[in-house]
Design a protein around this motif. Sequence first.
Motif, short mmCIF file in Angstrom:
data_model
loop_
_atom_site.label_atom_id
_atom_site.label_comp_id
_atom_site.label_asym_id
_atom_site.label_seq_id
_atom_site.Cartn_x
_atom_site.Cartn_y
_atom_site.Cartn_z
N GLY A 1 0.96 -0.97 0.13
CA GLY A 1 -0.09 0.12 -0.25
C GLY A 1 0.91 1.29 0.05
N PHE A 2 0.37 2.62 0.57
CA PHE A 2 1.34 3.65 1.04
C PHE A 2 2.65 3.23 1.05
N LEU A 3 2.27 1.98 2.27
CA LEU A 3 3.60 2.41 3.50
C LEU A 3 4.73 1.36 2.19
N SER A 4 4.78 1.47 1.63
CA SER A 4 6.00 0.46 0.65
C SER A 4 6.26 1.56 0.14
N HIS A 5 8.01 0.83 0.74
CA HIS A 5 9.73 1.47 -0.16
C HIS A 5 10.07 1.02 -0.44
N TRP A 6 11.38 1.32 -0.94
CA TRP A 6 12.10 0.44 -2.01
C TRP A 6 13.55 1.00 -1.40
N ARG A 7 14.21 -0.23 -1.08
CA ARG A 7 15.23 -0.29 0.12
C ARG A 7 16.62 -1.29 -0.68
N LEU A 8 17.48 -0.08 -0.32
CA LEU A 8 19.00 -0.93 -1.42
C LEU A 8 19.26 -2.61 -0.75
N LYS A 9 19.37 -2.76 -1.35
CA LYS A 9 19.81 -4.63 -1.26
C LYS A 9 20.99 -4.79 -1.92
N TYR A 10 22.04 -6.17 -1.55
CA TYR A 10 23.17 -6.00 -2.54
C TYR A 10 23.01 -7.85 -2.79
N LEU A 11 22.62 -7.76 -4.18
CA LEU A 11 22.30 -9.69 -5.04
C LEU A 11 23.53 -9.83 -5.41
N VAL A 12 23.50 -11.28 -5.07
CA VAL A 12 24.57 -11.63 -5.11
C VAL A 12 24.11 -13.54 -6.03
N LEU A 13 24.18 -13.96 -7.41
CA LEU A 13 23.87 -14.76 -8.49
C LEU A 13 24.98 -15.84 -7.75
N ARG A 14 25.03 -16.72 -7.52
CA ARG A 14 25.78 -17.66 -7.10
C ARG A 14 26.28 -19.09 -7.51
N PRO A 15 26.73 -19.34 -8.43
CA PRO A 15 26.26 -20.53 -9.36
C PRO A 15 26.54 -22.64 -7.66
N SER A 16 26.01 -23.29 -8.79
CA SER A 16 27.00 -24.26 -7.74
C SER A 16 28.37 -24.89 -8.27
N GLU A 17 28.85 -25.52 -7.17
CA GLU A 17 29.90 -25.78 -7.49
C GLU A 17 29.82 -27.66 -8.00
N THR A 18 29.00 -27.51 -8.41
CA THR A 18 28.30 -28.86 -9.00
C THR A 18 27.47 -28.43 -10.75
N THR A 19 26.96 -28.44 -10.02
CA THR A 19 25.99 -28.60 -11.45
C THR A 19 25.93 -26.48 -12.33
N GLY A 20 26.88 -25.88 -11.70
CA GLY A 20 26.77 -24.48 -12.20
C GLY A 20 25.58 -23.79 -12.38
N ILE A 21 25.40 -23.37 -12.84
CA ILE A 21 23.87 -22.46 -13.52
C ILE A 21 23.29 -22.59 -13.18
N ALA A 22 22.84 -23.81 -13.04
CA ALA A 22 21.83 -24.73 -13.18
C ALA A 22 20.89 -24.30 -12.30
N GLY A 23 21.98 -24.59 -11.42
CA GLY A 23 21.71 -24.64 -9.70
C GLY A 23 21.66 -23.89 -8.56
N ALA A 24 22.17 -23.00 -9.81
CA ALA A 24 23.02 -21.60 -8.99
C ALA A 24 21.41 -20.43 -8.02
N ARG A 25 22.14 -19.62 -7.27
CA ARG A 25 20.91 -19.38 -6.16
C ARG A 25 21.18 -17.39 -6.24
N LEU A 26 20.14 -17.38 -5.80
CA LEU A 26 20.37 -15.63 -6.04
C LEU A 26 19.71 -15.72 -4.21
N LEU A 27 20.26 -14.65 -3.76
CA LEU A 27 21.14 -13.88 -2.57
C LEU A 27 20.50 -13.31 -2.41
N VAL A 28 19.85 -12.17 -1.51
CA VAL A 28 20.28 -11.11 -1.10
C VAL A 28 20.28 -10.82 0.43
#
Length: 871
Positions: free
Chosen positions: A23-50
């Motif tokens: 609603g009107f209390l919504s806000h945009w806040r700064l975050k740091y995104l990291v897309l880290r691949p899997s050690e075994t399956t690469g990008i297929a097992g990647a995780r997006l970390l916030v």
Amino acid sequence: MLADNPIVHPLKQGWVLKKGGSGFLSHWRLKYLVLRPSETTGIAGARLLVYDQIDQTKPPKHEILLKETTVDVLVGNKAGGVKKGAAPFIVSDRKRKFYFAAQTRGERDDWLAILKPSPSRLASSDPRRSTISGGARSASRAGERNHRDSPTLRRSNSSMRYRSYSRQRDDPDAMSTCSFETSVSGADGLDNSDAVSVYSVASSRAMGSSVDDGSRASITSSRVETLSFCSEPVLTNQELTLIGNSTTSMASFRHEDGFTFRDAFRKRRAPMSHPDQFVQPFVEQAWNERYQAILSGRCDTEETALRQDILLQELIGQFREAAQQIACKMVDDYHLNTTGKGPLGPLSTSSSDTLSMDGMSSLNFGQTGEVVQDGMILRFACDYDEATLDQLETVQRQTSSELLAINALTRASFTGHSTPHLHTVLMVLVDYKGFRVVAYADMGDREDERAMSVHNLCRDPPRTDERALERLTSVGGILGFKSHVVKIGEERRMPCALAKEVEVHFHSASKMFYASNLQKILPIDYLPDHDGPLKHPDMAKVLRPEFLSLHPTALTCDAFTAASGATRRERETNDGEVMRAVKALREVHIPAFVARLDSLDIRVVDSRGLIGEMHCAGINARYLGHIASQSTLPYIRSLAQNEMASRAFKSLFQTRIRGAIVHFKSVGATSIAEEMKTYAVGMFSAVLGGGDKGRRYFEERLRDEIKRKFQYDMTWTVFEELHKPALFLAMQYHCGAVFDDTTSYDFTHSNPIPRTTFQTFSARIKQPNGLSQLLSPDSPTPEDERLAYHLSRHFKSLGPRSKLSRIDASSAALAQVAAHYNATGRYDEARLYAQAAVSAATRNSCLAGLAMGLSIESMYRGGVGGGGIGI
């Protein structure tokens, strides 16, 4: 080793905005995104970390498995609230949707391309070789070949500076903010990248900027102006978004701190953290030299007078912060000392003929120890091991009166006069854990730095000087004091402009006259009770300078003392004038003030605001009982009763905490933090809790204390109806105890304050007022300039490390600016200041509601994201 333990580099990382709330209390806040691949399956097992911060050693706030997500561009109402130029997108998994916004559209395209990779890239990706770290180049030749298949990253030469800060909170979306700053090319040697502000964007003034016209147009279309004083922003857009996010009372941020975003191919600078020890900001010039130099500046115009006051506030704020840190250390270590004479041994005495400011010995603080550090001297107000409760209360009033008199004398000496009259010492009072520490600037103890006594009527034989007497007479006349004759011995009589105990010292090197021992210059607030027995006047209760400036008759400083006059008739005359003034205060001045409150000519929103208005009108806090008894408005009575209860509790609380520390010192205890926490939580729960426990504490302890301090008999029924969240806030403020800022306290419970909610003890500071130019709303000065001045002096007085802390006074000042902008139709500016006011206010405070209302008004009347909102 490398083959056995492969290093998995992030596929991409960088700062984005994340939407939280609804609603009107919504806000945009700064975050740091990291897309880290899997050690075994690469990008297929990647995780997006916030993450909240660039530091990835702590667990992420959110973890999104890439193969279970869908990614798309965000359009429509869900993108509302983000500034123009930002590029929002949405990441959805099986559980929830995450709304992000990249700094630019090109950056968003990069994220979308890598979050939605083609099947061929999924099969060929190697997590140990292909890396995109915020747009960084690949680390190997094989990585370079893969990089040719990766999305094209745009390099920007914009001179816009993008800075960010963040802090952790208990909630998963800890608030973090960012903003634009305008940078002149070559000023800092940085090649900054395009970025978009959460709240405001400023256009670049750099020469040779390569931002295309369309991009520049979208940036400058949402420009927000902030108040400036003397061509310097009072608070930058960045500081306005950061305010209230400090985790400690001393924390703040400077422009040099945090992360500087450069272009996409450059390495990011690591964040700078503040050192634990406060660094003295002035190394070439001592505190006293700096303070006196600013005071002595010649002010021929209103602008120079305003600038002088702002410089004073800045220096006072820095001195306050340095003194606060040392004073808190003195109190924290008090129980570790076993000498019996304060934490640092006996006090060194000085000659009565000199004033070396090791100093102010005429205040009679006692043998309590002192600290000499960073150009200042700090000492306890009295010997807390030996002093009785009455002596402690007296010394509290005396030191407060000293600071009050310093403010009055400084203003009389340096406001509107071409030649200064009397200088005063820079002094602050620090109240912490029931102790008071007096801190003042050191004048040095070398022979050539000492100021020689030239006026002292209390010594034998008395000493006076025509130049000193002339200055005392001039200042006394401005303050509304009456000169009188003091009898010295049996036959000698001498004129006295202020109080007999005031001393004047002359500093030959600087040619300055210093006044000290000023707590006795304010007349005593005393009126005999004709219906009861005659009582000896309390010499520590004095009239305020604001009232003396309004009273038509000049009064004698030494009233009700043997120095009131040379003859009995003169003493009776002088004493009678003061009694008539006190009678006028109680029977005319206070009722007139209450009438203004009841007619809403004076509007206050909380109990601290009521005290502020009382002081401006020359009424001491001890007259709160008169306010509560005479007001016809229930909310005014409630505010007065709330303030009386919290101030009475402060006396009980400080006595308990101080007594416990003194006891622990006597038994040789070393670690007392948990015990102090238990005492604090227990006393707060006893007052705020419901049921028989709360009533018993009120009847046995609090009621009598209220009656003693305010001559007001508060019943249990009245106390029970007080607004407990407001009382809780007032108690925290006066006692210097900090609890969790939450609205989840249950004041109907017998123990409403959980032990886990206690955070820390905090210091309360009393400091000089400077040379405030009281610009009223009716003055010819434009309202923007008047608000800029008052806002500037408020934040300068807090000190550089504290100005962004969560303080209700800051919220009130910012809310006043927001209300002005709403009234003048500048809704973007109003929203910026209103949101800062919300962040600066404590959650239970009525100021938080007031600021939220101003924010809603600015959004409704001005629209958000190009369209209005409905209510």
